[in-house]
Design a protein around this motif. Structure first.
Motif, PDB file in Angstrom:
ATOM      1  N   LYS A 265       0.828  -1.219   0.000  1.00  0.00           N
ATOM      2  CA  LYS A 265       0.000   0.000   0.000  1.00  0.00           C
ATOM      3  C   LYS A 265       0.855   1.259   0.000  1.00  0.00           C
ATOM      4  N   ASP A 266       2.131   1.112   0.348  1.00  0.00           N
ATOM      5  CA  ASP A 266       2.984   2.292   0.506  1.00  0.00           C
ATOM      6  C   ASP A 266       4.244   2.117  -0.343  1.00  0.00           C
ATOM      7  N   ALA A 267       4.321   2.872  -1.436  1.00  0.00           N
ATOM      8  CA  ALA A 267       5.421   2.714  -2.404  1.00  0.00           C
ATOM      9  C   ALA A 267       6.770   3.143  -1.843  1.00  0.00           C
ATOM     10  N   SER A 268       6.765   3.880  -0.715  1.00  0.00           N
ATOM     11  CA  SER A 268       8.050   4.299  -0.140  1.00  0.00           C
ATOM     12  C   SER A 268       8.697   3.160   0.677  1.00  0.00           C
ATOM     13  N   LYS A 269       7.926   2.110   0.916  1.00  0.00           N
ATOM     14  CA  LYS A 269       8.447   0.982   1.703  1.00  0.00           C
ATOM     15  C   LYS A 269       9.302   0.080   0.815  1.00  0.00           C
ATOM     16  N   PRO A 270      10.179  -0.704   1.422  1.00  0.00           N
ATOM     17  CA  PRO A 270      10.964  -1.634   0.595  1.00  0.00           C
ATOM     18  C   PRO A 270      10.076  -2.749   0.027  1.00  0.00           C
ATOM     19  N   THR A 271      10.626  -3.485  -0.916  1.00  0.00           N
ATOM     20  CA  THR A 271       9.986  -4.723  -1.370  1.00  0.00           C
ATOM     21  C   THR A 271      10.638  -5.860  -0.603  1.00  0.00           C
ATOM     22  N   PHE A 272       9.818  -6.672   0.045  1.00  0.00           N
ATOM     23  CA  PHE A 272      10.347  -7.840   0.752  1.00  0.00           C
ATOM     24  C   PHE A 272      10.498  -8.997  -0.225  1.00  0.00           C
ATOM     25  N   LEU A 273      11.683  -9.550  -0.264  1.00  0.00           N
ATOM     26  CA  LEU A 273      11.947 -10.762  -1.051  1.00  0.00           C
ATOM     27  C   LEU A 273      11.902 -11.934  -0.078  1.00  0.00           C
TER      28      LEU A 273
ATOM     29  N   GLY B 249       3.881 -10.008   6.604  1.00  0.00           N
ATOM     30  CA  GLY B 249       2.769  -9.192   7.107  1.00  0.00           C
ATOM     31  C   GLY B 249       3.019  -8.707   8.524  1.00  0.00           C
ATOM     32  N   GLN B 250       3.664  -9.570   9.338  1.00  0.00           N
ATOM     33  CA  GLN B 250       3.960  -9.151  10.717  1.00  0.00           C
ATOM     34  C   GLN B 250       5.046  -8.087  10.751  1.00  0.00           C
ATOM     35  N   ILE B 251       6.006  -8.178   9.854  1.00  0.00           N
ATOM     36  CA  ILE B 251       7.124  -7.228   9.888  1.00  0.00           C
ATOM     37  C   ILE B 251       6.687  -5.864   9.343  1.00  0.00           C
ATOM     38  N   ASP B 252       5.975  -5.866   8.235  1.00  0.00           N
ATOM     39  CA  ASP B 252       5.432  -4.603   7.702  1.00  0.00           C
ATOM     40  C   ASP B 252       4.362  -4.934   6.659  1.00  0.00           C
ATOM     41  N   ASP B 253       3.118  -4.702   7.009  1.00  0.00           N
ATOM     42  CA  ASP B 253       2.038  -5.108   6.098  1.00  0.00           C
ATOM     43  C   ASP B 253       1.763  -4.090   4.989  1.00  0.00           C
TER      44      ASP B 253
ATOM     45  N   PHE C 240       8.667  -2.048  -9.255  1.00  0.00           N
ATOM     46  CA  PHE C 240       9.109  -1.623  -7.918  1.00  0.00           C
ATOM     47  C   PHE C 240      10.573  -1.213  -7.991  1.00  0.00           C
ATOM     48  N   ASP C 241      11.025  -0.537  -6.941  1.00  0.00           N
ATOM     49  CA  ASP C 241      12.386   0.011  -6.914  1.00  0.00           C
ATOM     50  C   ASP C 241      13.406  -1.125  -6.728  1.00  0.00           C
ATOM     51  N   ARG C 242      14.181  -1.374  -7.777  1.00  0.00           N
ATOM     52  CA  ARG C 242      15.174  -2.465  -7.745  1.00  0.00           C
ATOM     53  C   ARG C 242      16.212  -2.262  -6.634  1.00  0.00           C
ATOM     54  N   ASN C 243      16.398  -0.997  -6.254  1.00  0.00           N
ATOM     55  CA  ASN C 243      17.428  -0.702  -5.249  1.00  0.00           C
ATOM     56  C   ASN C 243      16.896  -0.691  -3.826  1.00  0.00           C
ATOM     57  N   ASN C 244      15.670  -1.139  -3.672  1.00  0.00           N
ATOM     58  CA  ASN C 244      15.094  -1.120  -2.317  1.00  0.00           C
ATOM     59  C   ASN C 244      14.456  -2.472  -1.970  1.00  0.00           C
ATOM     60  N   ILE C 245      15.249  -3.534  -2.170  1.00  0.00           N
ATOM     61  CA  ILE C 245      14.772  -4.890  -1.859  1.00  0.00           C
ATOM     62  C   ILE C 245      15.428  -5.366  -0.565  1.00  0.00           C
ATOM     63  N   ILE C 246      14.601  -5.811   0.364  1.00  0.00           N
ATOM     64  CA  ILE C 246      15.094  -6.417   1.610  1.00  0.00           C
ATOM     65  C   ILE C 246      14.672  -7.877   1.618  1.00  0.00           C
ATOM     66  N   ALA C 247      15.644  -8.754   1.667  1.00  0.00           N
ATOM     67  CA  ALA C 247      15.335 -10.185   1.707  1.00  0.00           C
ATOM     68  C   ALA C 247      14.898 -10.567   3.114  1.00  0.00           C
ATOM     69  N   ILE C 248      13.916 -11.459   3.179  1.00  0.00           N
ATOM     70  CA  ILE C 248      13.573 -12.116   4.447  1.00  0.00           C
ATOM     71  C   ILE C 248      13.692 -13.610   4.155  1.00  0.00           C
ATOM     72  N   GLY C 249      14.727 -14.223   4.705  1.00  0.00           N
ATOM     73  CA  GLY C 249      14.973 -15.620   4.376  1.00  0.00           C
ATOM     74  C   GLY C 249      15.091 -16.464   5.624  1.00  0.00           C
TER      75      GLY C 249
ATOM     76  N   ALA D 160      12.956  -8.689  14.493  1.00  0.00           N
ATOM     77  CA  ALA D 160      13.272  -8.213  13.136  1.00  0.00           C
ATOM     78  C   ALA D 160      12.428  -6.982  12.801  1.00  0.00           C
ATOM     79  N   LYS D 161      11.177  -7.030  13.210  1.00  0.00           N
ATOM     80  CA  LYS D 161      10.281  -5.882  12.964  1.00  0.00           C
ATOM     81  C   LYS D 161      10.822  -4.634  13.672  1.00  0.00           C
ATOM     82  N   GLU D 162      11.229  -4.815  14.922  1.00  0.00           N
ATOM     83  CA  GLU D 162      11.766  -3.691  15.701  1.00  0.00           C
ATOM     84  C   GLU D 162      13.037  -3.143  15.057  1.00  0.00           C
ATOM     85  N   TRP D 163      13.898  -4.055  14.633  1.00  0.00           N
ATOM     86  CA  TRP D 163      15.158  -3.653  13.995  1.00  0.00           C
ATOM     87  C   TRP D 163      14.873  -2.839  12.726  1.00  0.00           C
ATOM     88  N   LEU D 164      13.952  -3.338  11.904  1.00  0.00           N
ATOM     89  CA  LEU D 164      13.689  -2.674  10.610  1.00  0.00           C
ATOM     90  C   LEU D 164      13.142  -1.257  10.827  1.00  0.00           C
ATOM     91  N   ALA D 165      12.362  -1.114  11.885  1.00  0.00           N
ATOM     92  CA  ALA D 165      11.773   0.204  12.170  1.00  0.00           C
ATOM     93  C   ALA D 165      12.853   1.248  12.467  1.00  0.00           C
TER      94      ALA D 165
END
Ligand code: MLT
Length: 200
Positions: A9-17, A34-38, A91-100, A193-198
């Motif tokens: 919903k928010d284009a300024s947010k990263p894309t989660f891989l 969804g728990q980390i950033d919906d 989406f912004d190729r330079n704003n990808i955050i992996a969650i693995g 992880a959610k706290e860290w990302l914030a």
């Protein structure tokens, strides 16, 4: 690669891989994203390798012993897929955050080991060192959050410490979150992880 893309919903947010563990699918980590950033875009990918029917992101020769040639090939395949997906889904190729998790965390680490700008950062649950004896790209400005278990039989503590040291010596900002657990992905490490990302 087989995948799901859910526009956020928010284009300024990263894309989660999202990168699942051995035997998982692209559905596994959707609740965690969804728990980390919906509000973020989600690109969830299924590993292209099958080990007796279990999807993985690269082959292994034995538990914890990776097939390096395949790891390099699959890392490039995923890196190229990210280029294509960013164009296709705009989406912004330079704003990808992996969650693995586990095998998925290992290929996320491998993306960082081999390509300077494949990921902006990563949340790596129970990763290992993907490859040793290579020079890493300059990872200045990249943020990595590692979660690990002190009793993890698959990822000994030394793997976590080595991975942290290697990424830090390449310039990445690395935070490690330890729990007195095994290899399982826990609710508390996702919350951490959610706290860290914030803060990033
Ligand atoms: C791997 O093979 O990537 C690691 O051993 C973790 C796993 O079991 O997937």
């Amino acid at each position: 690669m087989k995948h799901i893309f859910n526009k956020g919903k928010d284009a300024s947010k990263p894309t989660f891989l999202l990168l699942h563990g051995t035997g998982g699918t692209e559905l596994d980590l959707l609740p965690i994203a969804g728990q980390i950033d919906d509000q973020a875009n989600v690109l969830s990918v299924r590993g292209n390798v099958s080990e007796n029917g279990m999807p993985r992101f690269f082959k292994r020769l034995a538990e914890g012993v990776f097939d390096e040639e395949d790891l390099i090939f699959r890392t490039k395949e995923l890196h190229d897929f990210l280029d294509e997906a960013a164009e296709k889904y705009e989406f912004d190729r330079n704003n990808i955050i992996a969650i693995g998790y586990s095998n998925g965390a290992n290929i996320a680490a491998s993306l960082m080991f081999h390509y300077q700008d494949s990921l902006k950062g990563g949340i790596l649950h129970h990763p290992m060192v993907p490859r040793r004896g290579i020079e890493l790209p300059d990872l200045t400005g990249k943020n990595v959050f590692i979660t690990a278990g002190t009793n993890d039989p698959i990822c000994p503590a030394s793997e976590t410490e080595d991975l942290q040291a290697l990424l830090q010596s390449a310039g990445a900002d690395v935070t490690v979150h330890w729990e007195q657990n095994g290899h399982q992905l826990t609710f508390t490490e996702v919350a951490a992880a959610k706290e860290w990302l914030a803060t990033k």
